[in-house]
Scaffold this motif. Sequence first.
Motif, PDB file in Angstrom:
ATOM      1  N   GLU A  50       7.481  13.654  17.736  1.00 15.17           N
ATOM      2  CA  GLU A  50       7.750  15.006  17.200  1.00 15.17           C
ATOM      3  C   GLU A  50       6.757  15.358  16.110  1.00 15.17           C
ATOM      4  OE1 GLU A  50      11.943  15.057  16.245  1.00 15.17           O
ATOM      5  OE2 GLU A  50      12.329  14.810  18.399  1.00 15.17           O
ATOM      6  N   ARG A  51       6.402  14.371  15.261  1.00 16.49           N
ATOM      7  CA  ARG A  51       5.427  14.665  14.202  1.00 16.49           C
ATOM      8  C   ARG A  51       4.057  14.971  14.809  1.00 16.49           C
ATOM      9  NH1 ARG A  51       4.495  10.357   9.483  1.00 16.49           N
ATOM     10  NH2 ARG A  51       3.405   9.278  11.165  1.00 16.49           N
ATOM     11  N   LEU A  52       3.698  14.287  15.892  1.00 13.18           N
ATOM     12  CA  LEU A  52       2.413  14.579  16.546  1.00 13.18           C
ATOM     13  C   LEU A  52       2.415  16.012  17.083  1.00 13.18           C
ATOM     14  CD1 LEU A  52      -0.344  13.333  17.430  1.00 13.18           C
ATOM     15  CD2 LEU A  52       0.722  12.842  19.621  1.00 13.18           C
ATOM     16  N   VAL A 150      -0.079  17.383   7.634  1.00 16.04           N
ATOM     17  CA  VAL A 150      -0.613  17.279   8.995  1.00 16.04           C
ATOM     18  C   VAL A 150      -1.341  15.939   9.120  1.00 16.04           C
ATOM     19  CG1 VAL A 150      -2.245  18.295  10.639  1.00 16.04           C
ATOM     20  CG2 VAL A 150      -0.901  19.765   9.119  1.00 16.04           C
ATOM     21  N   LYS A 151      -1.051  15.199  10.168  1.00 14.39           N
ATOM     22  CA  LYS A 151      -1.707  13.892  10.337  1.00 14.39           C
ATOM     23  C   LYS A 151      -3.041  14.105  11.050  1.00 14.39           C
ATOM     24  CE  LYS A 151      -0.247   9.112  11.255  1.00 14.39           C
ATOM     25  NZ  LYS A 151      -0.709   8.483  10.034  1.00 14.39           N
ATOM     26  N   SER A 152      -3.992  14.622  10.262  1.00 19.68           N
ATOM     27  CA  SER A 152      -5.298  14.999  10.792  1.00 19.68           C
ATOM     28  C   SER A 152      -6.221  13.784  10.851  1.00 19.68           C
ATOM     29  CB  SER A 152      -5.890  16.059   9.856  1.00 19.68           C
ATOM     30  OG  SER A 152      -7.285  16.081   9.972  1.00 19.68           O
ATOM     31  N   SER A 182       1.300  11.912  -5.622  1.00 17.02           N
ATOM     32  CA  SER A 182       1.472  12.467  -4.269  1.00 17.02           C
ATOM     33  C   SER A 182       1.836  11.323  -3.315  1.00 17.02           C
ATOM     34  CB  SER A 182       0.273  13.292  -3.806  1.00 17.02           C
ATOM     35  OG  SER A 182      -0.951  12.707  -4.145  1.00 17.02           O
ATOM     36  N   GLU A 183       0.854  10.566  -2.869  1.00 16.33           N
ATOM     37  CA  GLU A 183       1.127   9.440  -1.960  1.00 16.33           C
ATOM     38  C   GLU A 183      -0.041   8.494  -2.080  1.00 16.33           C
ATOM     39  OE1 GLU A 183       1.119  10.763   2.147  1.00 16.33           O
ATOM     40  OE2 GLU A 183      -0.423  12.248   1.734  1.00 16.33           O
ATOM     41  N   CYS A 184      -0.255   7.640  -1.088  1.00 15.00           N
ATOM     42  CA  CYS A 184      -1.390   6.709  -1.138  1.00 15.00           C
ATOM     43  C   CYS A 184      -2.390   7.084  -0.050  1.00 15.00           C
ATOM     44  CB  CYS A 184      -0.925   5.289  -0.894  1.00 15.00           C
ATOM     45  SG  CYS A 184       0.381   4.731  -1.965  1.00 15.00           S
ATOM     46  N   SER A 185      -3.444   6.289   0.070  1.00 15.49           N
ATOM     47  CA  SER A 185      -4.449   6.588   1.093  1.00 15.49           C
ATOM     48  C   SER A 185      -3.823   6.572   2.484  1.00 15.49           C
ATOM     49  CB  SER A 185      -5.613   5.605   1.002  1.00 15.49           C
ATOM     50  OG  SER A 185      -5.179   4.288   1.224  1.00 15.49           O
ATOM     51  N   SER A 186      -2.857   5.689   2.721  1.00 14.40           N
ATOM     52  CA  SER A 186      -2.175   5.699   4.026  1.00 14.40           C
ATOM     53  C   SER A 186      -0.729   5.204   3.909  1.00 14.40           C
ATOM     54  CB  SER A 186      -2.954   4.874   5.050  1.00 14.40           C
ATOM     55  OG  SER A 186      -3.028   3.533   4.637  1.00 14.40           O
ATOM     56  N   SER A 187      -0.052   5.569   2.835  1.00 12.26           N
ATOM     57  CA  SER A 187       1.357   5.190   2.644  1.00 12.26           C
ATOM     58  C   SER A 187       2.028   6.223   1.748  1.00 12.26           C
ATOM     59  CB  SER A 187       1.517   3.850   1.917  1.00 12.26           C
ATOM     60  OG  SER A 187       0.495   2.955   2.198  1.00 12.26           O
ATOM     61  N   ASN A 188       3.346   6.218   1.750  1.00 12.34           N
ATOM     62  CA  ASN A 188       4.122   7.011   0.795  1.00 12.34           C
ATOM     63  C   ASN A 188       4.509   6.139  -0.405  1.00 12.34           C
ATOM     64  OD1 ASN A 188       5.236   8.447   3.691  1.00 12.34           O
ATOM     65  ND2 ASN A 188       4.516   9.769   2.040  1.00 12.34           N
ATOM     66  N   VAL A 189       4.964   6.800  -1.459  1.00 13.81           N
ATOM     67  CA  VAL A 189       5.304   6.095  -2.703  1.00 13.81           C
ATOM     68  C   VAL A 189       6.766   6.327  -3.062  1.00 13.81           C
ATOM     69  CG1 VAL A 189       4.776   5.844  -5.164  1.00 13.81           C
ATOM     70  CG2 VAL A 189       2.973   6.482  -3.582  1.00 13.81           C
ATOM     71  N   ASN A 208       4.904  13.397   5.601  1.00 15.56           N
ATOM     72  CA  ASN A 208       6.302  12.959   5.601  1.00 15.56           C
ATOM     73  C   ASN A 208       6.396  11.712   6.483  1.00 15.56           C
ATOM     74  OD1 ASN A 208       9.027  12.720   5.363  1.00 15.56           O
ATOM     75  ND2 ASN A 208       9.536  14.661   6.360  1.00 15.56           N
ATOM     76  N   GLY A 209       6.168  10.561   5.862  1.00 13.59           N
ATOM     77  CA  GLY A 209       6.107   9.299   6.612  1.00 13.59           C
ATOM     78  C   GLY A 209       7.401   9.023   7.360  1.00 13.59           C
ATOM     79  N   ILE A 210       7.263   8.444   8.536  1.00 14.49           N
ATOM     80  CA  ILE A 210       8.461   8.064   9.293  1.00 14.49           C
ATOM     81  C   ILE A 210       9.178   6.934   8.545  1.00 14.49           C
ATOM     82  CG2 ILE A 210       9.350   7.316  11.547  1.00 14.49           C
ATOM     83  CD1 ILE A 210       7.835  10.108  11.518  1.00 14.49           C
ATOM     84  N   SER A 211       8.409   6.007   7.975  1.00 16.04           N
ATOM     85  CA  SER A 211       9.035   4.931   7.178  1.00 16.04           C
ATOM     86  C   SER A 211       9.746   5.533   5.970  1.00 16.04           C
ATOM     87  CB  SER A 211       7.982   3.936   6.698  1.00 16.04           C
ATOM     88  OG  SER A 211       6.981   3.782   7.649  1.00 16.04           O
ATOM     89  N   ARG A 212       9.113   6.543   5.348  1.00 17.54           N
ATOM     90  CA  ARG A 212       9.745   7.250   4.224  1.00 17.54           C
ATOM     91  C   ARG A 212      11.096   7.813   4.652  1.00 17.54           C
ATOM     92  NH1 ARG A 212      10.400  12.455   2.884  1.00 17.54           N
ATOM     93  NH2 ARG A 212      10.339  13.045   0.661  1.00 17.54           N
ATOM     94  N   SER A 245       5.238   2.670   1.352  1.00 11.04           N
ATOM     95  CA  SER A 245       5.812   2.513   2.694  1.00 11.04           C
ATOM     96  C   SER A 245       4.887   3.106   3.744  1.00 11.04           C
ATOM     97  CB  SER A 245       7.173   3.209   2.769  1.00 11.04           C
ATOM     98  OG  SER A 245       7.017   4.609   2.713  1.00 11.04           O
ATOM     99  N   SER A 246       4.794   2.409   4.864  1.00 10.97           N
ATOM    100  CA  SER A 246       4.093   2.962   6.030  1.00 10.97           C
ATOM    101  C   SER A 246       4.515   2.156   7.251  1.00 10.97           C
ATOM    102  CB  SER A 246       2.571   2.883   5.864  1.00 10.97           C
ATOM    103  OG  SER A 246       2.122   1.572   6.099  1.00 10.97           O
ATOM    104  N   THR A 247       4.139   2.671   8.397  1.00  7.41           N
ATOM    105  CA  THR A 247       4.483   2.023   9.660  1.00  7.41           C
ATOM    106  C   THR A 247       3.991   0.572   9.687  1.00  7.41           C
ATOM    107  OG1 THR A 247       4.539   4.106  10.816  1.00  7.41           O
ATOM    108  CG2 THR A 247       4.006   2.173  12.147  1.00  7.41           C
ATOM    109  N   SER A 248       2.772   0.328   9.242  1.00  3.72           N
ATOM    110  CA  SER A 248       2.262  -1.046   9.330  1.00  3.72           C
ATOM    111  C   SER A 248       2.623  -1.876   8.098  1.00  3.72           C
ATOM    112  CB  SER A 248       0.752  -1.049   9.553  1.00  3.72           C
ATOM    113  OG  SER A 248       0.138  -0.337   8.520  1.00  3.72           O
TER     114      SER A 248
HETATM  115  C1  LIG Z   1      -1.475   9.706   4.029  1.00  2.29           C
HETATM  116  C2  LIG Z   1      -0.346   8.927   4.593  1.00  2.29           C
HETATM  117  N1  LIG Z   1       0.845   8.969   3.978  1.00  2.29           N
HETATM  118  C3  LIG Z   1       1.910   8.283   4.446  1.00  2.29           C
HETATM  119  C4  LIG Z   1       1.796   7.482   5.582  1.00  2.29           C
HETATM  120  C5  LIG Z   1       2.992   6.715   6.077  1.00  2.29           C
HETATM  121  O1  LIG Z   1       3.471   7.303   7.251  1.00  2.29           O
HETATM  122  P1  LIG Z   1       4.324   6.459   8.306  1.00  2.29           P
HETATM  123  O2  LIG Z   1       5.455   5.855   7.545  1.00  2.29           O
HETATM  124  O3  LIG Z   1       4.764   7.464   9.290  1.00  2.29           O
HETATM  125  O4  LIG Z   1       3.414   5.431   8.869  1.00  2.29           O
HETATM  126  C6  LIG Z   1       0.573   7.420   6.253  1.00  2.29           C
HETATM  127  C7  LIG Z   1       0.436   6.601   7.458  1.00  2.29           C
HETATM  128  O5  LIG Z   1      -0.617   6.475   8.024  1.00  2.29           O
HETATM  129  C8  LIG Z   1      -0.520   8.168   5.753  1.00  2.29           C
HETATM  130  O6  LIG Z   1      -1.713   8.144   6.370  1.00  2.29           O
END
Ligand SMILES: Cc1ncc(COP(=O)(O)O)c(C=O)c1O
Length: 290
Positions: A50-52, A150-152, A182-189, A208-212, A245-248
């Motif tokens: 859905e996010r995609l 947007v996950k660009s 805000s958040e991290c390079s590829s995670s939420n806080v 809006n991270g799915i893990s979040r 938090s993030s998927t990986s």
């Molecule tokens: C900028 C950013 N914020 C947050 C996340 C965490 O998102 P998710 O929990 O869906 O992996 C990601 C994951 O790649 C990300 O790139």
Amino acid sequence: MTLAYWNGDYLPLEEVRVSPLDRGYLFGDGVYEVLIAYDGHAFEAEAHFERLRRSMTALSLTGGPDVPALTAMADRLLGDCHAATRAQAMTLYIQVTRGVEAARNHSLPKAAHPSVLAYASPITRKTAAHYAKGFTAVTAPDRRWLMCDVKSISLAGAILAHDLADQAGALECILIRDGLVSECSSSNVFIVSGGVIVTPVADNRILNGISRQVILRLARENGWPVEERDVTEQELRAADEVWVSSTSKEIAPIVSLDGKPVGGGVPGPAGIAMRAAFDRLIEQTARRNR
Ligand SMILES: Cc1ncc(COP(=O)(O)O)c(C=O)c1O
């Protein structure tokens, strides 16, 4: 051999050929998702699909795969990767760009002809010992654009921030915009302050991270106090606990920020409880699908 999906076909990843006139290559004009599977079963797949779809809509990127097509693709690629590797954890990467044009041109094409790539790979999860020890993070100004929801695939800002973490030997780089986290390079806080779990609001400033979303759901289900609101840099630095938090990464406790201890310098009780709840959910998901 890694099996890939490429524009309707399944073929070895190394045989995929991308045109230099693909708008993803020329402009970073596309969106992506990364989802995880445990014991061969995709975790929160619908939320990722859905996010995609939402990311495509936000960029007026039409003609991309719908949820049933994404589900079929995920089943085939994850199934193949699991059969070949028996990996306990795998990620599935899906990317949709606006496709190839006759010439480089800023205008959006009249007809939709997106390029769609997906492939699964085994990953090694961090161990319980890693999570028990905790991780380090650094901070930096958030210099990215204002469509972070947007996950660009245009990720230069995120990559430069991540490099700061790499240079410091840290797991993540926490970004600050106008005095707010805000958040991290590829995670939420997340922070924990006075027993309350707090995370920045999911607006255009963050993904809006799915893990979040899973963490918020688990907190509410367990009756743990939780707030979605602005978090100041000062609050971050004074927090009892910080998690990313993030998927990986799943939920990673940060025990040192810019070289200073977070709370007692060890993972705190709220994070430990949340990790246990998250692990139970992963186990339940795998069991439900068995
Ligand atoms: C900028 C950013 N914020 C947050 C996340 C965490 O998102 P998710 O929990 O869906 O992996 C990601 C994951 O790649 C990300 O790139």
